[in-house]
Scaffold this active site. Structure first.
Site, mmCIF file in Angstrom:
data_model
loop_
_atom_site.group_PDB
_atom_site.id
_atom_site.type_symbol
_atom_site.label_atom_id
_atom_site.label_comp_id
_atom_site.label_asym_id
_atom_site.label_seq_id
_atom_site.Cartn_x
_atom_site.Cartn_y
_atom_site.Cartn_z
ATOM 1 N N HIS A 243 0.817 -1.224 0.000
ATOM 2 C CA HIS A 243 0.000 0.000 0.000
ATOM 3 C C HIS A 243 0.853 1.279 0.000
ATOM 4 C CE1 HIS A 243 -3.539 -2.453 0.858
ATOM 5 N NE2 HIS A 243 -2.943 -2.962 1.920
HETATM 6 C C1 BDR Z 1 -3.348 1.090 4.992
HETATM 7 O O1 BDR Z 1 -3.720 0.724 6.307
HETATM 8 C C2 BDR Z 1 -2.586 0.466 7.083
HETATM 9 O O2 BDR Z 1 -2.777 -0.665 7.863
HETATM 10 C C3 BDR Z 1 -1.422 0.357 6.127
HETATM 11 O O3 BDR Z 1 -0.233 0.819 6.734
HETATM 12 C C4 BDR Z 1 -1.843 1.237 4.989
HETATM 13 O O4 BDR Z 1 -1.493 2.585 5.240
HETATM 14 C C5 BDR Z 1 -3.904 0.080 4.023
HETATM 15 O O5 BDR Z 1 -5.288 0.026 4.132
#
Ligand code: BDR
Ligand code: CA
Length: 312
Positions: A243
Site C-alpha cells: 500500500h
Molecule cells: C493502509 O492501512 C494500514 O494498515 C497500512 O499501513 C496502509 O497505510 C492500508 O489500508
C-alpha cells in the site's frame, strides 16, 4: 531534476516502513523535510519510535521525526496490530533509536515547515490516518493554499474495504480528518485499494529483493515476508498488497500510474459504512476537481523502482 520538498506523514506500520526506506533511499529526488507520525496501525508512541528506527537503519538521522496525534479527531482510536504485529514492525526486533523525536507536535511541525517554504512547493505523502494534516489545516488554514499537493494512501471504491466491508483502514481510522482534507480544495492524488491491490508482493518479486543482500533490502524482505504470512492467515491466498510505498512511487515515477479526476466524500456518520469513500467519476469536471483517483498501476514498474533504490 530538482528534488521534491516532502513531508511523510505515517503510522509505521510494516508497509509504512517500506515506504520510508524507499523515500530515504531517494535523496536526489525527494528532499525529506520531516517525517511526522500519528497513532494508527499501532499507538502513537510506537509509530514515532518505529519511524526513528527506520530512519536510523537508513542512516538519515538529520531528517527530523515529529510525534503527532494519539487519537483521531472524533472517533475512538482503532489499531491494526493484527496486520502489523504488536510492535508495528512485524518480525523486526524493535530497539530504542539513538536520536529522539524532534520537539513539538507533528501538526505544528507541518504548519511551520509548510509556511516557511514558498507557496506551492511542499508535498505531503499521507500514509496513515490524516489527523495531523487535518489539525494543521485547522491550526493554520493558509496551509491549504500553501501546500503543493497531498499524495494519499487511503480509500476504496471498486475493491470494497479492508477493515470493514466498505472502508479502507486509513480513512476508517479517522474519517473526519479525511473529510477535512478531501473537502479543503487541496490538490490530492489518492491511491486507494483499487490501486494498491494491483501491486502485490509475489514470491518472484520478494526473491529479487532478497537477492540484493543490502541492509535496507534485508529489512524490506523481512517486512514483506511478515505481510505475506499475515495475508495468508487473515485474508486469503493472494500475495499481499503493497500500500504505502505507492505514494512514494507516485512521486518518483508518476508515469507508472493512471489517475483520473473525481469527486470524493467520506462517510462520517453511518455506523455501517463509516469511512467509506464515495468516489464519483460521473459529471466530474476534469479541469475543476482537485482530487485525482488512481485507477491503474504498473506493478512491475513499482517493484523495479523499489529494487533500483534498495540496490543503492
Ligand atoms: C493502509 O492501512 C494500514 O494498515 C497500512 O499501513 C496502509 O497505510 C492500508 O489500508
Ligand atoms: Ca500506513
Amino acid at each position: 531534476m530538482t528534488a521534491i520538498p516532502l513531508i511523510v506523514d505515517c503510522d509505521p506500520g510494516v508497509d509504512d516502513a517500506v515506504a520510508l526506506l524507499l523515500a530515504f533511499a531517494a535523496p536526489e529526488r525527494l528532499e525529506l523535510l520531516a517525517v511526522t507520525t500519528v497513532g494508527g496501525n499501532v499507538p502513537a508512541r510506537l509509530t514515532a519510535r518505529n519511524a526513528r528506527i527506520i530512519r536510523q537503519i537508513a542512516g538519515r538521522q538529520a531528517v527530523p521525526v515529529y510525534a503527532g496525534a494519539e487519537q483521531p479527531l472524533v472517533r475512538a482510536a482503532e489499531a491494526a496490530s493484527h496486520f502489523h504485529g504488536e510492535s508495528g514492525l512485524g518480525w523486526m526486533e524493535p530497539f530504542e533509536p539513538d536520536v529522539p523525536t524532534a520537539a513539538g507536535h507533528a501538526a505544528l511541525a507541518i504548519v511551520e515547515t509548510v509556511m516557511a517554504r514558498p507557496a506551492g512547493t511542499v508535498t505531503v505523502a499521507a500514509m496513515g490516518p490524516m489527523t495531523n494534516l487535518a489539525l494543521a489545516m485547522r491550526l493554520e488554514p493558509a496551509v491549504v493554499d500553501r501546500l503543493a499537493q497531498v499524495v494519499v494512501m487511503g480509500g476504496a471504491r471498486r475493491e470494497g474495504g479492508n477493515i470493514t466491508a466498505s472502508a479502507e483502514y486509513n480513512i476508517f481510522a479517522d474519517p473526519h480528518s479525511a473529510q477535512i482534507v478531501f473537502s479543503s480544495g487541496l490538490p490530492a492524488v489518492v491511491l486507494g485499494l483499487d490501486a494498491t491491490h494491483q501491486v502485490r508482493t509475489t514470491p518472484e518479486r520478494l526473491a529479487a529483493i532478497k537477492a540484493l543482500d543490502r541492509p535496507a533490502a534485508r529489512i524490506v524482505a523481512q517486512l514483506l515476508e511478515f505481510s505475506q504470512d499475515v495475508e495468508r492467515r487473515l485474508v486469503g491466498p493472494e500475495p499481499p498488497p503493497l500500500h504505502d510505498p505507492c505514494t512514494i512511487a507516485w512521486l518518483l515515477a508518476p508515469e507508472l500510474f493512471t489517475a483520473v479526476p473525481v469527486g470524493l466524500s467520506v462517510e462520517t456518520s453511518s455506523p455501517l459504512t463509516l469511512g467509506h469513500t464515495a468516489v464519483e467519476f460521473r459529471g466530474t469536471d476534469p479541469g475543476g476537481s482537485a482530487i485525482r483517483w488512481v485507477t491503474k498501476v504498473d506493478a512491475d514498474g513499482v517493484y523495479a523502482l523499489l529494487l533500483e533504490h534498495l540496490r543503492g
